[in-house]
Design an enzyme around this catalytic site. Sequence first.
Site, mmCIF file in Angstrom:
data_model
loop_
_atom_site.group_PDB
_atom_site.id
_atom_site.type_symbol
_atom_site.label_atom_id
_atom_site.label_comp_id
_atom_site.label_asym_id
_atom_site.label_seq_id
_atom_site.Cartn_x
_atom_site.Cartn_y
_atom_site.Cartn_z
ATOM 1 N N ARG A 1 0.871 -1.180 0.000
ATOM 2 C CA ARG A 1 0.000 0.000 0.000
ATOM 3 C C ARG A 1 0.902 1.221 0.000
ATOM 4 O O ARG A 1 1.955 1.234 0.657
ATOM 5 C CB ARG A 1 -0.896 0.033 1.249
ATOM 6 C CG ARG A 1 -2.075 -0.924 1.231
ATOM 7 C CD ARG A 1 -3.186 -0.477 0.283
ATOM 8 N NE ARG A 1 -4.331 -1.381 0.321
ATOM 9 C CZ ARG A 1 -4.535 -2.400 -0.514
ATOM 10 N NH1 ARG A 1 -3.667 -2.647 -1.479
ATOM 11 N NH2 ARG A 1 -5.604 -3.158 -0.411
ATOM 12 N N GLY B 1 -1.998 -4.857 -9.139
ATOM 13 C CA GLY B 1 -1.385 -6.083 -8.606
ATOM 14 C C GLY B 1 -2.234 -7.323 -8.836
ATOM 15 O O GLY B 1 -1.732 -8.363 -9.274
ATOM 16 N N HIS C 1 -1.874 0.547 -9.836
ATOM 17 C CA HIS C 1 -2.498 -0.349 -8.840
ATOM 18 C C HIS C 1 -3.235 -1.517 -9.511
ATOM 19 O O HIS C 1 -4.457 -1.641 -9.426
ATOM 20 C CB HIS C 1 -3.449 0.437 -7.910
ATOM 21 C CG HIS C 1 -3.674 -0.285 -6.607
ATOM 22 N ND1 HIS C 1 -3.978 0.351 -5.438
ATOM 23 C CD2 HIS C 1 -3.627 -1.607 -6.300
ATOM 24 C CE1 HIS C 1 -4.121 -0.531 -4.468
ATOM 25 N NE2 HIS C 1 -3.915 -1.742 -4.968
ATOM 26 N N GLU D 1 -3.569 7.850 -3.667
ATOM 27 C CA GLU D 1 -4.115 7.412 -4.970
ATOM 28 C C GLU D 1 -5.423 8.123 -5.290
ATOM 29 O O GLU D 1 -6.222 8.328 -4.381
ATOM 30 C CB GLU D 1 -4.342 5.894 -4.937
ATOM 31 C CG GLU D 1 -3.056 5.141 -4.921
ATOM 32 C CD GLU D 1 -3.243 3.617 -4.941
ATOM 33 O OE1 GLU D 1 -4.330 3.137 -5.309
ATOM 34 O OE2 GLU D 1 -2.300 2.937 -4.568
HETATM 35 P P1 NAP Z 1 -1.101 -11.190 4.656
HETATM 36 O O1 NAP Z 1 -0.923 -12.628 4.333
HETATM 37 O O2 NAP Z 1 -2.014 -10.797 5.760
HETATM 38 O O3 NAP Z 1 0.326 -10.539 4.841
HETATM 39 C C1 NAP Z 1 0.509 -9.281 5.413
HETATM 40 C C2 NAP Z 1 1.814 -9.299 6.141
HETATM 41 O O4 NAP Z 1 2.017 -8.035 6.770
HETATM 42 C C3 NAP Z 1 1.850 -10.347 7.232
HETATM 43 O O5 NAP Z 1 2.843 -11.254 6.926
HETATM 44 C C4 NAP Z 1 2.182 -9.582 8.495
HETATM 45 O O6 NAP Z 1 3.217 -10.155 9.239
HETATM 46 C C5 NAP Z 1 2.754 -8.297 7.940
HETATM 47 N N1 NAP Z 1 2.577 -7.249 8.922
HETATM 48 C C6 NAP Z 1 1.426 -6.699 9.375
HETATM 49 N N2 NAP Z 1 1.693 -5.774 10.311
HETATM 50 C C7 NAP Z 1 3.030 -5.748 10.454
HETATM 51 C C8 NAP Z 1 3.922 -5.006 11.256
HETATM 52 N N3 NAP Z 1 3.469 -4.106 12.127
HETATM 53 N N4 NAP Z 1 5.242 -5.229 11.131
HETATM 54 C C9 NAP Z 1 5.706 -6.142 10.264
HETATM 55 N N5 NAP Z 1 4.922 -6.890 9.472
HETATM 56 C C10 NAP Z 1 3.595 -6.689 9.558
HETATM 57 O O7 NAP Z 1 -1.675 -10.423 3.369
HETATM 58 P P2 NAP Z 1 -1.334 -10.702 1.836
HETATM 59 O O8 NAP Z 1 -2.449 -11.428 1.215
HETATM 60 O O9 NAP Z 1 0.060 -11.202 1.700
HETATM 61 O O10 NAP Z 1 -1.388 -9.175 1.309
HETATM 62 C C11 NAP Z 1 -0.426 -8.239 1.772
HETATM 63 C C12 NAP Z 1 -0.829 -6.826 1.394
HETATM 64 O O11 NAP Z 1 -0.641 -6.646 0.006
HETATM 65 C C13 NAP Z 1 -2.316 -6.503 1.602
HETATM 66 O O12 NAP Z 1 -2.573 -6.090 2.929
HETATM 67 C C14 NAP Z 1 -2.576 -5.418 0.604
HETATM 68 O O13 NAP Z 1 -2.429 -4.168 1.211
HETATM 69 C C15 NAP Z 1 -1.495 -5.618 -0.442
HETATM 70 N N6 NAP Z 1 -2.029 -6.025 -1.745
HETATM 71 C C16 NAP Z 1 -1.853 -5.202 -2.811
HETATM 72 C C17 NAP Z 1 -2.319 -5.594 -4.055
HETATM 73 C C18 NAP Z 1 -2.105 -4.712 -5.255
HETATM 74 O O14 NAP Z 1 -2.973 -4.666 -6.114
HETATM 75 N N7 NAP Z 1 -0.991 -4.040 -5.365
HETATM 76 C C19 NAP Z 1 -2.982 -6.805 -4.226
HETATM 77 C C20 NAP Z 1 -3.157 -7.602 -3.116
HETATM 78 C C21 NAP Z 1 -2.669 -7.212 -1.879
HETATM 79 P P3 NAP Z 1 3.124 -11.496 10.120
HETATM 80 O O15 NAP Z 1 2.559 -12.556 9.220
HETATM 81 O O16 NAP Z 1 4.532 -11.707 10.438
HETATM 82 O O17 NAP Z 1 2.213 -11.183 11.258
#
Ligand code: NAP
Length: 319
Positions: free
Chosen positions: A238, A287, A285, A267
């Site tokens: 993000r 992804g 955006h 954005e």
């Molecule tokens: P996820 O599995 O929930 O992964 C998010 C990660 O963020 C987790 O591994 C978590 O760590 C880490 N995290 C959260 N708070 C943290 C902190 N304070 N310090 C360090 N690490 C922290 O989600 P995902 O499915 O991989 O998606 C990740 C993100 O990608 C989404 O939240 C979204 O914003 C973004 N995204 C963007 C697109 C795009 O179109 N560009 C598409 C999809 C997703 P732990 O596991 O270690 O707790």
Amino acid sequence: MERKKVLITRQLPGDAVEKLKEECDLLCDPPSDQMPRNQLLELIPEADALICLLSETIDREVISRAPKLKVISNYAVGYNNIDVAFATERKIYVTNTPDVLTEATADLAWALLLAAARRVVEGDEMVRQNRFTGWAPDLLLGLDVAYKTLGVVGLGRIGLAVARRAKGFGMRVLYWSKNRKEQWEEQFGLEYQPLDTLLQTADFVSLNVALTPETHHLIGEKEFSLMKNTAILVNTARGPVVDEAALAAALREKKIWAAGLDVYENEPEVHPDLLKLDNVILAPHVGSGTIDTRAKMAEMVVSNVLMALKGQRPTNAIN
Ligand code: NAP
């Protein structure tokens, strides 16, 4: 049973919404463009369910106008656009679309990484503008990727998918995350490092954390000063995870070599300084933007709504 009313703020790809219409009524035809906030506020009081986008802020004002609302079904995996605490207080489910978009988003992170390392966009512009005058030993030289070091910041679903791809390039993979994942370290050959060490060591840094108050501006001036001046930053998480003004300065002053961005702090606005730089690749955006993935996301938001309206806990409830 009385037919429930669903508010969908935008047309979605695929045929999932047609299936939803067999069981529920829509409060309006989903618009082909962003729904104005005043229309959302006008329609929400009648809604039993809301299907919304990451670009809509579902805050206290929206939720408190929705006495019948049972579920907020976000067409995204990130849910930083929703006041989840307030929704929970009002006993409203909040759901997201995990897993189905993991591989598509990891692919885009890699597309940006490779495009930035090999200056693909600059090359495309050169050819289109008739500035390509023939092969030359020093033309648009980029950086090697194979056997280098990748640092993944946030080892969740997408972070791991980005890391897995690096193994095909023979790379060393470092990660930093809120929780250490020893099982994945062993299974996928990953090394946990404190964030500062990761930034100092990695040739490529991929941001894959969720946006929360703790990760807001996680990467700013201090972090850029730790990174190698040959490093590439990729952000598909993000926008507000990065201090965009500090990033523009780091790229301009060549504190880092390049960046590949899919997301922005405000954005759809992009920091004007970034638009002037050649060493940043800017994606709009996209992804999760593949035909199959976006259709699967639509099926998921509909399924979460139908479960909640039937009194079941939706599969992808996050509260
Ligand atoms: P996820 O599995 O929930 O992964 C998010 C990660 O963020 C987790 O591994 C978590 O760590 C880490 N995290 C959260 N708070 C943290 C902190 N304070 N310090 C360090 N690490 C922290 O989600 P995902 O499915 O991989 O998606 C990740 C993100 O990608 C989404 O939240 C979204 O914003 C973004 N995204 C963007 C697109 C795009 O179109 N560009 C598409 C999809 C997703 P732990 O596991 O270690 O707790």
